[in-house]
Design a protein around this motif. Structure first.
Motif, PDB file in Angstrom:
ATOM      1  N   VAL A   4      35.518  40.750  53.317  1.00  0.00           N
ATOM      2  CA  VAL A   4      36.774  40.690  52.582  1.00  0.00           C
ATOM      3  C   VAL A   4      36.437  41.034  51.141  1.00  0.00           C
ATOM      4  O   VAL A   4      35.605  40.350  50.525  1.00  0.00           O
ATOM      5  CB  VAL A   4      37.390  39.271  52.617  1.00  0.00           C
ATOM      6  CG1 VAL A   4      38.748  39.264  51.940  1.00  0.00           C
ATOM      7  CG2 VAL A   4      37.494  38.767  54.043  1.00  0.00           C
ATOM      8  N   ASN A   5      37.032  42.068  50.612  1.00  0.00           N
ATOM      9  CA  ASN A   5      36.703  42.506  49.255  1.00  0.00           C
ATOM     10  C   ASN A   5      35.189  42.662  49.059  1.00  0.00           C
ATOM     11  O   ASN A   5      34.638  42.263  48.038  1.00  0.00           O
ATOM     12  CB  ASN A   5      37.279  41.543  48.208  1.00  0.00           C
ATOM     13  CG  ASN A   5      38.798  41.444  48.307  1.00  0.00           C
ATOM     14  OD1 ASN A   5      39.456  42.323  48.861  1.00  0.00           O
ATOM     15  ND2 ASN A   5      39.366  40.378  47.765  1.00  0.00           N
ATOM     16  N   TRP A   6      34.533  43.201  50.092  1.00  0.00           N
ATOM     17  CA  TRP A   6      33.089  43.476  50.084  1.00  0.00           C
ATOM     18  C   TRP A   6      32.235  42.199  50.001  1.00  0.00           C
ATOM     19  O   TRP A   6      31.081  42.232  49.611  1.00  0.00           O
ATOM     20  CB  TRP A   6      32.699  44.424  48.931  1.00  0.00           C
ATOM     21  CG  TRP A   6      33.093  45.849  49.152  1.00  0.00           C
ATOM     22  CD1 TRP A   6      34.112  46.334  49.920  1.00  0.00           C
ATOM     23  CD2 TRP A   6      32.475  47.007  48.587  1.00  0.00           C
ATOM     24  NE1 TRP A   6      34.157  47.705  49.875  1.00  0.00           N
ATOM     25  CE2 TRP A   6      33.163  48.142  49.052  1.00  0.00           C
ATOM     26  CE3 TRP A   6      31.379  47.194  47.727  1.00  0.00           C
ATOM     27  CZ2 TRP A   6      32.806  49.449  48.682  1.00  0.00           C
ATOM     28  CZ3 TRP A   6      31.033  48.495  47.348  1.00  0.00           C
ATOM     29  CH2 TRP A   6      31.748  49.602  47.829  1.00  0.00           C
ATOM     30  N   GLN A   7      32.819  41.039  50.396  1.00  0.00           N
ATOM     31  CA  GLN A   7      32.017  39.827  50.478  1.00  0.00           C
ATOM     32  C   GLN A   7      32.304  39.155  51.809  1.00  0.00           C
ATOM     33  O   GLN A   7      33.238  39.508  52.502  1.00  0.00           O
ATOM     34  CB  GLN A   7      32.298  38.861  49.330  1.00  0.00           C
ATOM     35  CG  GLN A   7      33.344  39.360  48.373  1.00  0.00           C
ATOM     36  CD  GLN A   7      33.903  38.311  47.474  1.00  0.00           C
ATOM     37  OE1 GLN A   7      33.173  37.471  46.954  1.00  0.00           O
ATOM     38  NE2 GLN A   7      35.210  38.343  47.282  1.00  0.00           N
ATOM     39  N   ASP A   8      31.507  38.139  52.096  1.00  0.00           N
ATOM     40  CA  ASP A   8      31.638  37.438  53.372  1.00  0.00           C
ATOM     41  C   ASP A   8      33.012  36.773  53.488  1.00  0.00           C
ATOM     42  O   ASP A   8      33.723  36.936  54.478  1.00  0.00           O
ATOM     43  CB  ASP A   8      30.505  36.396  53.441  1.00  0.00           C
ATOM     44  CG  ASP A   8      30.515  35.652  54.754  1.00  0.00           C
ATOM     45  OD1 ASP A   8      30.846  36.267  55.785  1.00  0.00           O
ATOM     46  OD2 ASP A   8      30.193  34.448  54.746  1.00  0.00           O
ATOM     47  N   VAL A   9      33.372  36.007  52.461  1.00  0.00           N
ATOM     48  CA  VAL A   9      34.648  35.288  52.438  1.00  0.00           C
ATOM     49  C   VAL A   9      35.199  35.384  51.019  1.00  0.00           C
ATOM     50  O   VAL A   9      34.436  35.315  50.064  1.00  0.00           O
ATOM     51  CB  VAL A   9      34.447  33.780  52.779  1.00  0.00           C
ATOM     52  CG1 VAL A   9      35.782  33.045  52.773  1.00  0.00           C
ATOM     53  CG2 VAL A   9      33.745  33.606  54.112  1.00  0.00           C
ATOM     54  N   GLN A  10      36.499  35.557  50.891  1.00  0.00           N
ATOM     55  CA  GLN A  10      37.094  35.539  49.544  1.00  0.00           C
ATOM     56  C   GLN A  10      37.422  34.083  49.199  1.00  0.00           C
ATOM     57  O   GLN A  10      38.172  33.425  49.919  1.00  0.00           O
ATOM     58  CB  GLN A  10      38.367  36.391  49.544  1.00  0.00           C
ATOM     59  CG  GLN A  10      39.165  36.326  48.253  1.00  0.00           C
ATOM     60  CD  GLN A  10      38.572  37.191  47.142  1.00  0.00           C
ATOM     61  OE1 GLN A  10      37.640  37.968  47.368  1.00  0.00           O
ATOM     62  NE2 GLN A  10      39.120  37.053  45.949  1.00  0.00           N
ATOM     63  N   ARG A  11      36.834  33.597  48.094  1.00  0.00           N
ATOM     64  CA  ARG A  11      37.127  32.227  47.653  1.00  0.00           C
ATOM     65  C   ARG A  11      37.790  32.291  46.289  1.00  0.00           C
ATOM     66  O   ARG A  11      37.336  33.018  45.410  1.00  0.00           O
ATOM     67  CB  ARG A  11      35.841  31.398  47.536  1.00  0.00           C
ATOM     68  CG  ARG A  11      35.160  31.209  48.872  1.00  0.00           C
ATOM     69  CD  ARG A  11      33.875  30.383  48.761  1.00  0.00           C
ATOM     70  NE  ARG A  11      33.176  30.457  50.031  1.00  0.00           N
ATOM     71  CZ  ARG A  11      33.477  29.719  51.098  1.00  0.00           C
ATOM     72  NH1 ARG A  11      34.440  28.811  51.022  1.00  0.00           N
ATOM     73  NH2 ARG A  11      32.822  29.878  52.232  1.00  0.00           N
ATOM     74  N   ALA A  12      38.861  31.509  46.119  1.00  0.00           N
ATOM     75  CA  ALA A  12      39.554  31.529  44.834  1.00  0.00           C
ATOM     76  C   ALA A  12      40.306  30.225  44.634  1.00  0.00           C
ATOM     77  O   ALA A  12      40.653  29.542  45.597  1.00  0.00           O
ATOM     78  CB  ALA A  12      40.537  32.697  44.791  1.00  0.00           C
ATOM     79  N   ASP A  13      40.525  29.893  43.368  1.00  0.00           N
ATOM     80  CA  ASP A  13      41.307  28.702  43.006  1.00  0.00           C
ATOM     81  C   ASP A  13      42.731  29.121  42.696  1.00  0.00           C
ATOM     82  O   ASP A  13      42.951  30.132  42.019  1.00  0.00           O
ATOM     83  CB  ASP A  13      40.717  28.041  41.751  1.00  0.00           C
ATOM     84  CG  ASP A  13      39.359  27.415  42.032  1.00  0.00           C
ATOM     85  OD1 ASP A  13      39.021  27.242  43.220  1.00  0.00           O
ATOM     86  OD2 ASP A  13      38.648  27.113  41.052  1.00  0.00           O
ATOM     87  N   HIS A  14      43.680  28.333  43.157  1.00  0.00           N
ATOM     88  CA  HIS A  14      45.076  28.550  42.797  1.00  0.00           C
ATOM     89  C   HIS A  14      45.699  27.185  42.522  1.00  0.00           C
ATOM     90  O   HIS A  14      45.227  26.165  43.032  1.00  0.00           O
ATOM     91  CB  HIS A  14      45.821  29.280  43.923  1.00  0.00           C
ATOM     92  CG  HIS A  14      45.428  30.729  44.036  1.00  0.00           C
ATOM     93  ND1 HIS A  14      46.034  31.728  43.299  1.00  0.00           N
ATOM     94  CD2 HIS A  14      44.450  31.336  44.762  1.00  0.00           C
ATOM     95  CE1 HIS A  14      45.459  32.899  43.593  1.00  0.00           C
ATOM     96  NE2 HIS A  14      44.492  32.683  44.468  1.00  0.00           N
ATOM     97  N   GLY A  15      46.741  27.185  41.702  1.00  0.00           N
ATOM     98  CA  GLY A  15      47.338  25.920  41.252  1.00  0.00           C
ATOM     99  C   GLY A  15      47.814  25.046  42.405  1.00  0.00           C
ATOM    100  O   GLY A  15      48.458  25.524  43.341  1.00  0.00           O
ATOM    101  N   THR A  16      47.497  23.771  42.308  1.00  0.00           N
ATOM    102  CA  THR A  16      47.993  22.794  43.282  1.00  0.00           C
ATOM    103  C   THR A  16      49.523  22.879  43.359  1.00  0.00           C
ATOM    104  O   THR A  16      50.191  22.914  42.338  1.00  0.00           O
ATOM    105  CB  THR A  16      47.556  21.378  42.830  1.00  0.00           C
ATOM    106  OG1 THR A  16      46.136  21.373  42.697  1.00  0.00           O
ATOM    107  CG2 THR A  16      47.989  20.311  43.822  1.00  0.00           C
ATOM    108  N   GLY A  17      50.036  22.962  44.566  1.00  0.00           N
ATOM    109  CA  GLY A  17      51.492  22.993  44.733  1.00  0.00           C
ATOM    110  C   GLY A  17      52.158  24.247  44.190  1.00  0.00           C
ATOM    111  O   GLY A  17      53.373  24.284  43.997  1.00  0.00           O
ATOM    112  N   SER A  18      51.380  25.301  43.944  1.00  0.00           N
ATOM    113  CA  SER A  18      51.955  26.533  43.384  1.00  0.00           C
ATOM    114  C   SER A  18      52.266  27.536  44.497  1.00  0.00           C
ATOM    115  O   SER A  18      51.912  27.328  45.655  1.00  0.00           O
ATOM    116  CB  SER A  18      50.984  27.153  42.373  1.00  0.00           C
ATOM    117  OG  SER A  18      49.846  27.659  43.049  1.00  0.00           O
TER     118      SER A  18
END
Ligand code: C2O
Ligand code: CU
Ligand code: CU
Length: 463
Positions: free
Chosen positions: A197-211
């Motif tokens: 995914v996007n040239w990596q194993d897994v895409q990890r990202a932070d997004h706002g709680t409850g957003s």
């Protein structure tokens, strides 16, 4: 078209641009995205650098290209490879001369040459780009990117996440092995060994709680049909293959009932992040023998308390609705035809096999002159294309330049959302309806690239 004629057309295009100033009529500055197709290397696997890739940077994946609906765009594509290329903008309804299909709409871009693509995207949504010359190798080696065409006014998301799903065929050292096999090409296609995914194993990202997050997912692999579902969040599929859905697509939450996203397809998903900080939302894929994480979005910060119902509906794109009162029906048979000459693709590469056909005739090759269209449609007419699969394999069938509605199938209930790529099941007869409202020669092929390059290709003419 002869090279001479192509040169004339592109020179006319260049003159319109007025040299370096690049001003369109009305004095609007276009959105400019220069792309340089070049050799690349990258750490696809932890601790290993994969050599011999193709990208638009020497050390990074092809970028997410951001355009605006109705705003002129200029994309000069420079070829810094020692082989030919041509760039195609998948799903965009733009003038034929900008479609990037070698010999059909332009002469392939030679080493050291630049071809300037200029167009104004009529539709908002999630699209993608890939080469249409040396397609098998350049795509398999990395050259697939996502294109986002923004609406004038967004529906009210807090953030966005773009996922380019694709595989690579690597050995344990992270180096490429055979990109395809004769065995694969004659069947369902050759799968990669490493999913990414996007040239990596897994895409990890932070997004706002409850957003509220807009997830844009593009399946750009040459072969794999993704079986996707979500864990840990409420969500809603808001667009399919670029266009806002007219008919609901069920939001998948179980590996037993995943959503199929086949090569070439995209989906936009509205996700509501969990209300508790630290919790994850996952995009999961069913894979042979189990399941796999594709993306993990972690809730961070204080609860934004958003609700999916707060999102404004996506504005419809200006698509013509086919008139189904008495449409002409054009039949297409997709089958296995292992005899026949090798395709002649000129500068654009061949796999060395012929296996597939449309209407029992394998595509003679991109560079063969005088090969007629599979069908001729009259500009403005509504027509039904009847797609008959006579093979035991699945084929994501893609049409350039036009948008169609799947309307009925002998095998299943279809969801008749507007699309440019429809998955044709084994033994299926699928009717798709469209208005032939964009003149030109539009490539029509399977998006399993091994099928496309071994015969399952052709074009439809709109005059
Ligand atoms: Cu996405 Cu003819 O291709
Ligand atoms: Cu396309
Ligand atoms: Cu196919």
């Amino acid at each position: 078209m002869k090279r001479r004629d192509f040169l004339k057309t592109s020179l006319a295009g260049a003159a319109l641009m007025g040299g370096g100033g690049a001003l369109f009529a009305g004095g609007v500055s276009p959105i400019m995205h220069p792309l340089k197709v070049q050799p690349a290397k990258y750490g696809l696997m932890p601790g290993k650098i994969t050599e011999g890739m193709v990208s638009t940077f020497s050390d990074a994946p092809p970028p997410v290209l951001r355009l605006k609906q109705g705003a002129p765009a200029v994309l000069p594509v420079e070829n810094a490879m020692e082989e030919y290329t041509a760039m195609h903008w998948h799903g965009l309804r733009i003038p034929n001369a900008m479609d990037g299909v070698p010999y059909l709409t332009q002469f392939p871009i030679g080493p050291g040459e630049t071809f300037q693509y200029e167009f104004t995207p009529p539709d908002a949504g999630t699209y993608w780009y890939h080469p249409h010359c040396m397609t098998m190798t350049q795509m398999a080696l990395g050259l697939t990117g996502v294109m986002v065409v923004e609406e004038a006014e967004g529906p009210g998301f807090d953030s966005e996440e773009v996922l380019n799903l694709r595989d690579f065929r690597l050995n344990d050292d992270g180096q490429f092995i055979d990109l395809y096999t004769g065995r694969g090409a004659a069947r369902g296609g050759t799968h990669g060994t490493v999913m990414a995914v996007n040239w990596q194993d897994v895409q990890r990202a932070d997004h706002g709680t409850g957003s509220l997050v807009r997830l844009r997912v593009a399946a750009t692999d040459t072969t794999r049909i993704y079986k996707l579902y979500f864990e840990g969040a409420d969500g809603k599929i808001i667009a399919w293959d670029g266009h806002p859905v007219d008919y609901p697509v069920p939001y998948p939450t179980s590996p037993d009932a995943p959503l199929l996203l086949s090569p070439g397809q995209r989906m936009d998903v509205a996700l509501r992040m969990p209300s508790t900080e630290g919790q994850d939302v996952k995009l999961m894929a069913r894979v042979p023998g189990g399941t796999r994480e594709m993306a993990v979005l972690r809730a961070t910060g204080t609860d934004a308390g958003r609700d999916l119902a707060e999102l404004a509906p996506l504005p419809r794109n200006p698509l013509a609705e086919p008139d189904l009162t008495s449409p002409r029906v054009e039949e297409f048979i997709f089958g296995w035809s292992p005899e026949g000459d090798l395709p002649n693709n000129g500068f654009c590469g061949t796999l060395g096999y012929t296996f597939w056909s449309i209407n029992r005739t394998p595509w003679a090759g991109d560079a063969v002159e005088g090969v007629g269209p599979l069908a001729t449609l009259k500009l403005g007419e509504s027509v039904v294309l009847r797609l008959r699969n006579e093979s035991p394999n699945l084929h994501p069938i893609h049409l350039h330049g036009l948008t169609f509605r799947p309307i009925r199938s002998n095998k299943r209930e279809v969801i008749p959302n507007m699309t440019d790529t429809a998955l044709l099941l084994k033994d299926e007869v699928l009717d798709i309806a469209l208005v032939a409202d964009n003149p030109g020669n539009w490539a029509f092929h399977c998006h399993v690239i091994e099928h496309q390059k071994t015969g399952l290709a052709g074009y439809i003419e709109v005059v």
